[in-house]
Design a protein around this motif. Structure first.
Motif, short mmCIF file in Angstrom:
data_model
loop_
_atom_site.label_atom_id
_atom_site.label_comp_id
_atom_site.label_asym_id
_atom_site.label_seq_id
_atom_site.Cartn_x
_atom_site.Cartn_y
_atom_site.Cartn_z
N TYR A 168 -11.89 23.75 -24.73
CA TYR A 168 -10.84 23.51 -25.73
C TYR A 168 -10.88 22.06 -26.22
CZ TYR A 168 -6.16 22.71 -27.63
OH TYR A 168 -5.11 22.34 -28.44
N ALA A 169 -11.02 21.13 -25.27
CA ALA A 169 -11.06 19.71 -25.64
C ALA A 169 -12.30 19.39 -26.46
CB ALA A 169 -11.02 18.85 -24.37
N HIS A 170 -13.45 19.94 -26.09
CA HIS A 170 -14.67 19.67 -26.84
C HIS A 170 -14.64 20.34 -28.21
CE1 HIS A 170 -17.39 17.57 -23.99
NE2 HIS A 170 -16.61 18.12 -23.06
N ALA A 171 -14.02 21.51 -28.31
CA ALA A 171 -13.92 22.19 -29.60
C ALA A 171 -13.06 21.37 -30.56
CB ALA A 171 -13.33 23.58 -29.41
N ARG A 172 -11.97 20.79 -30.06
CA ARG A 172 -11.12 19.95 -30.90
C ARG A 172 -11.87 18.73 -31.41
NH1 ARG A 172 -5.22 18.66 -28.89
NH2 ARG A 172 -5.27 17.79 -31.00
N LEU A 184 -7.69 19.67 -13.35
CA LEU A 184 -7.15 18.32 -13.51
C LEU A 184 -8.22 17.26 -13.27
CD1 LEU A 184 -3.70 18.76 -11.70
CD2 LEU A 184 -4.15 18.67 -14.16
N GLY A 185 -9.08 17.51 -12.29
CA GLY A 185 -10.15 16.55 -11.99
C GLY A 185 -11.13 16.39 -13.14
N ALA A 186 -11.36 17.48 -13.89
CA ALA A 186 -12.28 17.42 -15.02
C ALA A 186 -11.78 16.45 -16.09
CB ALA A 186 -12.48 18.81 -15.61
N TRP A 187 -10.47 16.42 -16.30
CA TRP A 187 -9.91 15.47 -17.28
C TRP A 187 -10.11 14.03 -16.80
CZ3 TRP A 187 -8.16 16.84 -22.01
CH2 TRP A 187 -7.93 18.19 -22.23
N ASP A 188 -9.91 13.79 -15.50
CA ASP A 188 -10.14 12.44 -14.96
C ASP A 188 -11.62 12.07 -15.03
OD1 ASP A 188 -7.47 11.99 -14.37
OD2 ASP A 188 -7.62 12.89 -12.38
N GLY A 189 -12.48 13.07 -14.82
CA GLY A 189 -13.92 12.83 -14.88
C GLY A 189 -14.37 12.35 -16.24
N ARG A 190 -13.80 12.89 -17.29
CA ARG A 190 -14.16 12.45 -18.63
C ARG A 190 -13.76 10.99 -18.86
NH1 ARG A 190 -13.07 17.82 -19.74
NH2 ARG A 190 -10.86 17.49 -20.14
N ARG A 191 -12.62 10.59 -18.29
CA ARG A 191 -12.22 9.18 -18.41
C ARG A 191 -13.13 8.29 -17.57
NH1 ARG A 191 -6.86 11.49 -18.61
NH2 ARG A 191 -6.64 11.38 -16.35
N LEU A 192 -13.56 8.77 -16.41
CA LEU A 192 -14.47 8.00 -15.56
C LEU A 192 -15.81 7.79 -16.25
CD1 LEU A 192 -15.17 6.76 -12.78
CD2 LEU A 192 -15.91 9.03 -12.06
N ALA A 193 -16.28 8.81 -16.96
CA ALA A 193 -17.57 8.71 -17.63
C ALA A 193 -17.57 7.63 -18.70
CB ALA A 193 -17.94 10.06 -18.26
N ALA A 194 -16.40 7.33 -19.24
CA ALA A 194 -16.30 6.30 -20.28
C ALA A 194 -16.37 4.90 -19.69
CB ALA A 194 -15.01 6.48 -21.07
N LYS A 195 -16.17 4.77 -18.38
CA LYS A 195 -16.12 3.46 -17.74
C LYS A 195 -17.35 3.14 -16.89
CE LYS A 195 -11.05 3.68 -17.42
NZ LYS A 195 -9.88 3.66 -16.52
N VAL A 196 -18.01 4.19 -16.39
CA VAL A 196 -19.15 4.00 -15.48
C VAL A 196 -20.41 4.54 -16.15
CG1 VAL A 196 -20.07 4.47 -13.18
CG2 VAL A 196 -17.60 4.26 -13.51
N SER A 197 -21.54 3.91 -15.88
CA SER A 197 -22.81 4.34 -16.44
C SER A 197 -23.10 5.79 -16.10
CB SER A 197 -23.94 3.46 -15.89
OG SER A 197 -25.19 4.04 -16.12
N GLY A 198 -23.39 6.58 -17.12
CA GLY A 198 -23.70 8.00 -16.90
C GLY A 198 -24.93 8.17 -16.03
N ALA A 199 -25.93 7.31 -16.20
CA ALA A 199 -27.15 7.40 -15.39
C ALA A 199 -26.85 7.14 -13.92
CB ALA A 199 -28.18 6.39 -15.91
#
Length: 246
Positions: free
Chosen positions: A61-65, A208-223
């Motif tokens: 849903y979030a990605h579709a938006r 709920l953890g998936a939403w936090d994970g998306r915020r974490l990805a914005a702060k930490v290197s994906g690699a």
């Protein structure tokens, strides 16, 4: 530590990884259900499908938006995996538990290796037969082992259908949700016998953890996140393989 607390913690870790990496986090759900919460491999794969479907549908849903889902191509890719997912889901309930455990260990190791390898360049043209075969294989994997397959779906959409990364991540959620639901249709008896006192909080914490994970990805290197997760998966694969053999 109580079973409820373990379910919440495990679900949060699974969701965090799924949200941060855009796929692959759900591969932790099955070993967590088996080794932390006492599920049999067959029950764990069924419960994992429920958790995966709920988590990915919410993320979809979030990605579709955000406009990151290619509905037509994703639907065609998912359609190729519907029948294999349903057949593999039915077969999984009849396989010996050591076989399921060993197969899952192999898939976890494959996921880790794929995450440690450098990204593959997208092709210049799309091959329909290869795309259909890849979609069918992903559906069978989802049905048999109860994993969403995001660690395979994302690179497949990039290399086979020439998607850019954001579209691949968003569209993979459509494919994973569809395959998981198709497999669950053949496991209605198994789902009815699940311990919902464990599965429900696990799924809720994962969402709920998936939403936090998306915020974490914005702060930490994906690699860096991917490397840490790959090493963790290799450890899980080794433990499960020893368990299946011994």
């Amino acid at each position: 530590m109580s079973v409820l607390v373990l379910a919440l913690v495990a679900g949060a870790v699974v969701g965090l990884a799924l949200g941060a990496l855009g796929g692959g986090g759900s591969v932790l759900a099955v070993p967590a259900l088996i080794y932390l919460l006492g599920f049999t491999p067959a029950a764990a794969t069924t419960a994992s499908l429920l958790i995966v479907a709920a988590t990915t549908a919410t993320s979809l849903y979030a990605h579709a938006r955000a406009g990151h889902v290619r509905w037509r191509a994703g639907a065609a890719f998912a359609a190729a995996g519907l029948l294999p997912a349903a057949l593999a889901g039915a077969a999984a309930t009849r396989l010996p538990q050591p076989v399921l455990t060993a197969a899952f260990a192999a898939v976890a190791a494959l996921a880790a290796v794929r995450m440690l390898r450098p990204a593959t360049a997208a092709p210049k043209e799309v091959r329909p037969l290869r795309a259909a075969g890849t979609g069918a294989g992903l559906g069978a994997l989802t049905g048999l082992l109860g994993v969403g397959g995001g660690f395979l779906a994302v690179p497949a959409l990039v290399t086979v259908l020439a998607f850019e990364m954001q579209a691949a991540v968003g569209t993979s959620l459509l494919v994973i949700t569809t395959n998981s639901l198709a497999s669950l249709m053949t496991r209605t008896g198994g789902a009815a016998g699940l311990d919902w006192v464990v599965v429900a909080p696990f799924a809720g914490a994962a969402i709920l953890g998936a939403w936090d994970g998306r915020r974490l990805a914005a702060k930490v290197s994906g690699a860096r996140l991917q490397q840490v997760f790959a090493v963790l998966l290799l450890g899980v694969a080794a433990v499960m393989l020893v368990d299946a053999v011994v």
